[in-house]
Design an enzyme around this catalytic site. Sequence first.
Site, PDB file in Angstrom:
ATOM      1  N   ASP A 548      36.908  39.904  37.180  1.00  0.00           N
ATOM      2  CA  ASP A 548      38.050  39.432  37.951  1.00  0.00           C
ATOM      3  C   ASP A 548      37.528  38.586  39.121  1.00  0.00           C
ATOM      4  O   ASP A 548      36.576  38.970  39.813  1.00  0.00           O
ATOM      5  CB  ASP A 548      38.861  40.618  38.482  1.00  0.00           C
ATOM      6  N   ILE A 549      38.127  37.401  39.324  1.00  0.00           N
ATOM      7  CA  ILE A 549      37.736  36.530  40.433  1.00  0.00           C
ATOM      8  C   ILE A 549      38.312  37.105  41.732  1.00  0.00           C
ATOM      9  O   ILE A 549      39.532  37.324  41.835  1.00  0.00           O
ATOM     10  CB  ILE A 549      38.234  35.097  40.209  1.00  0.00           C
ATOM     11  N   GLU A 591      43.403  35.655  36.232  1.00  0.00           N
ATOM     12  CA  GLU A 591      42.041  35.333  36.650  1.00  0.00           C
ATOM     13  C   GLU A 591      41.031  36.335  36.097  1.00  0.00           C
ATOM     14  O   GLU A 591      39.886  36.389  36.546  1.00  0.00           O
ATOM     15  CB  GLU A 591      41.944  35.303  38.179  1.00  0.00           C
TER      16      GLU A 591
END
Length: 675
Positions: A548-549, A591
């Site tokens: 996950d960003i 994301e």
Amino acid sequence: MGSPLQKILPGRGDKKGKGYWVKLAAVALVSASWGSLLFDIPLRFPRIWFPFTAVVIVYCGVLHQLSKRREHAIEFLYSIIVMSAGAISYFGLPWLQLAYFPFIIALTHSYGLKVIIPLSVLVPFTELRAFVVTRENIAWQAAFSLFLIVTAAVASFMFTRLRSERERAAAELERIRTSAFDRTQDTEMESFGSDEIITHYFASRIKADEEIRELLAAVSHAVVAESAHFFELNGDAYRLRSSTDEKGKVTVTGKGMLAACLRERKPFLSGEVNERSEVVGYLKDIRITSIIVMPVMEGSTPVGLLTVDSSRFHAFHEPEEKTVQMFSVQVAKILERERIYTFVKHDITAHRIIKEFSSGLAASIQYDVVVQKLCDSAKQAFSAEPYFFEHAGQGFQVKHFPGGITGDQKIDFGGTIIELAIGNRHKEYVSDVRQYGMRIFPQQFRPSVSRSVIAVPLFYEGGLVGVFGMVSDRREFLDSRQISLVELMCNQAAISIANARMHAEIERMATTDGLTGLLNHRIFQEKMTDELKRSERYSTPVSLLLTDIDHFKRVNDTYGHPVGDIVLRGVAGILKREIRDIDIAARYGGEEFAVILPETDGAGAKIIAERLRNAIKAEIFAADAKTLTVTTSIGIATAPSDAKAKEELIERADQALYHAKHNGRDQSVSWSAGR
């Protein structure tokens, strides 16, 4: 005149009127089944709706099969689609609507535009409830409907073109076959089937040799010669084909009287051969003193030489020369009949191969399979080495070449016959490369055999698909009929290649994420299932990374969504670049990304996760003169140590990701370590 009622309802009660009511009943039943979708009947009363719709399908299917003109096709096919829509709604699997694409494409093989286009327009109406009642995903449904209609139109058009080309091919091949049979009628050959003609060809070859030997024995006896020989022309030279002497007693030396006779196309008679000043052209175990050399002609073309010789001085005179000439005419007729059988054999063989090629193309939707079929069929039909250069983007890639040369190196066709063929948009055939000034291939392509060559550019709807051709070590390896067949095969292949490319593009759209180019969530789930089965079968571990960003919403809010998309694509590119060939990367959603690591335990997964995290952290993203960096959090779970079932493994990886994000971010955490 009939009653007023009969005038208003003409034909009521006759066959035409009954057909009207049968069709009306089919339409009414399908409409009732479809209309119930608006009121969510499949979910509310599934035990009633599904059997009723099944009865509608059977009723319309029976009408469709029994009608002589294949009527009721739309009612039958749409009832199947309505049943599918109800099943999708009942099981809550909206992604199954993508199955309409291959279903419509498959139907184009059997139905024309008059069925496919109306059917594709009707498909979106199964989701009318989403537009009218729930108003959910209206934009997605509209786009889906539009793409389905466009796909149906394109697929229908391409299959229509393909069927047209196949019909043209069949007509052309039938013309060739008819022409071959017409030629055989001139030599009093009866009409045989394909297999009989090929069998008869070999028999005729043996029979021709026997007939020539009989003629040689007869001419030798008629002119009182010691021996008679027939030399067959082979290119620029001649070889002994038949003789009244025993095998091995005659040696061909070339040149001499025989060569002069071929060159001047005139008979030669000598009653006193001087061995010191003249060369006959062949040697025997006894001295040749008298000889007659007679060219065997087919029209104005020499095809061989008939000779009689004797050890006696002045053994032959003008009457003997006329006798030998008469026999040479008979030999020419035998050779002509043999040549016709050869043409017939080649035509029938080519007919069979190209027919199989055409049938195979209709079932081929893989690009490499179509190219391989083209090359294999051409090699079998014309006994030459095929090659194929694919045109993609602004350059060419070699897909098939003699010697197994392949690759995607840059190819420059400047100054070659291939460039000439592409520029003229027409085939180029060189019957003898030795007498041709232009280069055939670029420097890096040098086939072992190249006495003659053909190059045919493949175009589809004005666009260049590729270049196909063949090279041979034989001079003039193709005649005009065979060149036409090569062009016919290329026309069919161009359509199939374009069809294969369209299929590949549709498949790519259905399996990959449009923004990042990674596998989409649906394919990720399938791959995860497959790898877990493989892990269980071979007792090997498999790990899952969920990435996950960090603070991605802040990126969108600060820099805008276009920059956010650049970051997503950049992260996806890093994942593809850094993982192994056996690993599988996918966009999990938003994301979040997922990476499947086959044959990797928890420790190995931790090393790969750290490598990915550091690579992403080191990347500088630039857009509109702005630069930024991002970090990622990664959750790790391994089967079978952390979980065995797919859902449990994903949940454990997600829990590890949650732990990473709520304990500082920019780190990778294994589920077993985060408990």
